[in-house]
Motif scaffolding. Structure first.
Motif, PDB file in Angstrom:
ATOM      1  N   ASN A 213      28.554  38.496  49.791  1.00 46.70           N
ATOM      2  CA  ASN A 213      28.955  39.745  49.440  1.00 46.70           C
ATOM      3  C   ASN A 213      28.748  40.259  47.833  1.00 46.70           C
ATOM      4  O   ASN A 213      28.894  41.379  47.639  1.00 46.70           O
TER       5      ASN A 213
ATOM      6  N   LYS B 163      31.356  47.958  54.171  1.00 51.24           N
ATOM      7  CA  LYS B 163      32.396  48.928  53.841  1.00 51.24           C
ATOM      8  C   LYS B 163      33.378  48.177  52.723  1.00 51.24           C
ATOM      9  O   LYS B 163      33.290  47.018  52.807  1.00 51.24           O
ATOM     10  N   ASN B 164      34.135  49.159  52.238  1.00 55.17           N
ATOM     11  CA  ASN B 164      34.899  48.407  51.203  1.00 55.17           C
ATOM     12  C   ASN B 164      36.381  48.207  52.145  1.00 55.17           C
ATOM     13  O   ASN B 164      37.337  48.734  51.539  1.00 55.17           O
ATOM     14  N   SER B 166      38.875  44.864  53.326  1.00 56.88           N
ATOM     15  CA  SER B 166      39.197  43.422  53.314  1.00 56.88           C
ATOM     16  C   SER B 166      38.860  42.804  54.750  1.00 56.88           C
ATOM     17  O   SER B 166      38.716  43.203  55.642  1.00 56.88           O
TER      18      SER B 166
END
Lengths: 405, 405
Positions: A213, B163-164, B166
């Motif tokens: 990532n 996507k941001n 976790s």
């Protein structure tokens, strides 16, 4: 790919397009395109530079057939030389590989030494890409140097992606290589050996994806010398070699010890992997691993390359018989002479090596053959005693409660 | 990345270099560089083209705010339209989604129908990227259409990479989405639900690497509209969505059935994944999967986009209350009027829709709210009965001996 994905290469059409344009129009085109790092690099170098030494995990070759320039590698990679001040920090008689300069470079090795002095624990991580059935002497360097506690990665997936081998064959070679490694004398209560095809998943996969990532494909290409025609397997693989440097990839071993330090002994050609790993680590809030890096075990033919599992005549294998060893040394080992009668007649002997007294005479070759035969024989006996059950035991995903004793 | 990997972008320096060169020299430079496909494409398009409709797994947007042109998509992707001759082949009253054209395109669906007629077995594969806690009505389309035996992939790793969010949050969302899917009424003896983070490894990973080995990073970039600054996670992910199309990725389900056909019901924006999958399959000596592809479930605001989990006002969620549904429909649902009083005063109503009789009147909106509320209420009751143990049961890696009964 053609059937469904449409035709590739449009270079020709583009050249035609450009030919109809003025200089300023071409420059404008240039300035409006977001070139990737790889193409920028290609334009900058334009194949015009001298032949340089190439050192990456898949190619080791010196400039113009000379020797590997290790000082230049240290500069280029940005690691540090292991000097006397580092060796003094070890605080005990240093390993012969340190004294002799076999391990010559490092990254934050002093952090490990500091931690060790304070009684803090760390683990070692090394590995091997199983591209041949037998190990050769060069492969043994990290395993002869490495202590415990230890994780050993066998990158069978890497070899599948880079070599023209079936997946089943890569898995088989990994197991065979595990036997050769176990024969070096590791303690099953402190050593975890794993293959990527066997172990990938869970926390290990999660860490690999976290690394993936944070690394762009341009960056991977620049670090590893790949290009856009290389497979996505190749660009995604480096993250799998990065993940074992983080203790959270091994919950069965290091659960609750996310801050544990990791020391990686490896040959310097593996540095690109761990440069990338160290670069990404802070962004994952992980500790950077430390490295201690060795020179290459030279090919029998000389110091411009390394022993290669893919070139049987460059290497002494741990499975070679006394006769084969003697023959390889007499026939191929570099002694200043050329490696065939024809070449020897044409080019003559390498007198520089001879004049410096570094040339291997017949006597020296004979002594070398004896030493190696004894070493290989010892290893072969040990390997013959490694059973399938022992391999299973080393590879079992299990807690190792006595790992740090 | 700067510390250890050196500085990036050398575009400026390169432009300086080019400015000192003649037109012919620049062309010579161009012709001597091996540009990657991505940079060739970028040069060719040079940002000059009209705004086109964009349909890929992450972006669905019509040209200039108009409607999605599905005929154009069929042409561009190279799939086939589901016409009456295909529907006739079904040989039983067709599903309402076929009759109404919700599923409108396919690839080799006729092969599945032929196989079915001969009594041959096949399995279905569909999935979802868990980017939000709740499913919306659009998400239910493949699950309401899909029969058994079925494998359902929840791509939590994809959402982590795009996507941001976790990693832990992505895993949690995947589990929540599994509950919504189970509430559609699947049979645990014939359905295997898995998340990538949970299931990746073993045969599934082996198939992913096999696919990755056959797709270049240029090719992935061209298919999915990625560029060199995108992460290697993104370029390597598509292989993970390809792997479940091959029965050998599920040895606990399909051991010894490597030739089993696979049918994938999905929305047309997922076509790029399976175009790639079908392209690679023959080179792995695997069967190409068949596809049956749906239109997008339109956003409340109109047909130029799809319901999006990231835009709460575009979608009716299966967790929305009767009041929320009524409010969303009254406030946002496209009826020709603008979506704010300000805009309505400025631009006026969309009379074309009104004139054609397609405009939703207040009465129609009210009836819609009733129908949707009833459907959502039914789903909510079913979902409330889905326990953690049921999720575990659907996700357990287990044989399903009655899968084909």
């Amino acid at each position: 790919m053609s059937e469904e994905l449409g035709p590739g290469g449009k270079k020709g059409a583009l050249m035609e397009l450009l030919k109809g344009k003025e200089r300023e129009q071409i420059l404008e085109l240039f300035s409006s395109v977001e070139f990737c790092q790889h193409c920028l690099d290609a334009m900058e170098s334009r194949g015009g530079e001298d032949e340089q030494q190439v050192v990456n995990p898949w190619v080791v070759s010196a400039k113009d057939g000379g020797k590997i320039d290790y000082d230049k590698l240290i500069d280029k990679f940005g690691c540090q030389r292991i000097d006397q001040s580092i060796i003094d920090l070890v605080g005990r008689p240093p390993h012969v590989f340190l004294r002799r300069g076999v391990f010559f470079a490092h990254r934050d090795f002093n952090h490990i030494l500091d931690a060790y002095e304070k009684g803090q624990k760390f683990y070692l991580y090394t590995g091997r890409g199983p591209s041949s059935e037998s190990l050769h002497l060069g492969h043994l360097i990290p395993f002869m140097f490495t202590k415990l506690p230890l994780v050993i990665q066998l990158t069978d997936d890497e070899k599948f992606l880079w070599k023209n081998l079936s997946l089943e064959e890569c898995k088989r070679l990994a197991r065979e290589n595990a036997k050769g490694i176990i024969a070096c004398g590791f303690d099953v209560s402190k050593t975890f050996i794993f293959t990527d095809f066997g172990y990938l998943g869970g926390a290990f996969y999660e860490n690999a994806v976290k690394v993936q990532n944070h690394v762009s494909s341009n960056k991977v290409k620049a670090i590893f010398g790949l290009d856009g025609e290389d497979s996505v397997g190749k660009t995604s693989f480096p993250a799998l070699q990065a993940a074992p440097a983080f203790p959270s990839s091994f919950p069965h071993l290091f659960s609750g010890k996310d801050d544990l330090r990791c020391l990686i002994p490896c040959a310097i050609d593996q540095d690109p992997y761990f440069r990338m790993t160290r670069d990404v680590a802070p962004r994952l809030r992980y500790r950077k691993p430390s490295l201690i890096e060795s020179t290459f075990f030279p090919a029998l033919q000389g110091e411009n390359g390394k022993m290669s599992a893919s070139d049987p005549n460059s290497a002494i294998y741990v499975t070679d018989s006394a006769k084969v060893i003697k023959n390889k040394i007499n026939k191929y080992a570099f002694s200043g002479g050329q490696d065939s009668l024809e070449k020897h007649t044409k080019y003559g002997a390498n007198l520089e090596e001879y004049a410096a007294g570094r040339m291997l005479t017949g006597e020296v070759k004979q002594r070398l053959a004896e030493v190696l035969t004894e070493m290989v024989e010892r290893h072969r006996l040990a390997r013959a005693n490694v059973t399938e059950e022992m391999v299973d035991a080393f590879m079992k995903v299990r807690p190792l409660p006595n790992m740090f004793d």
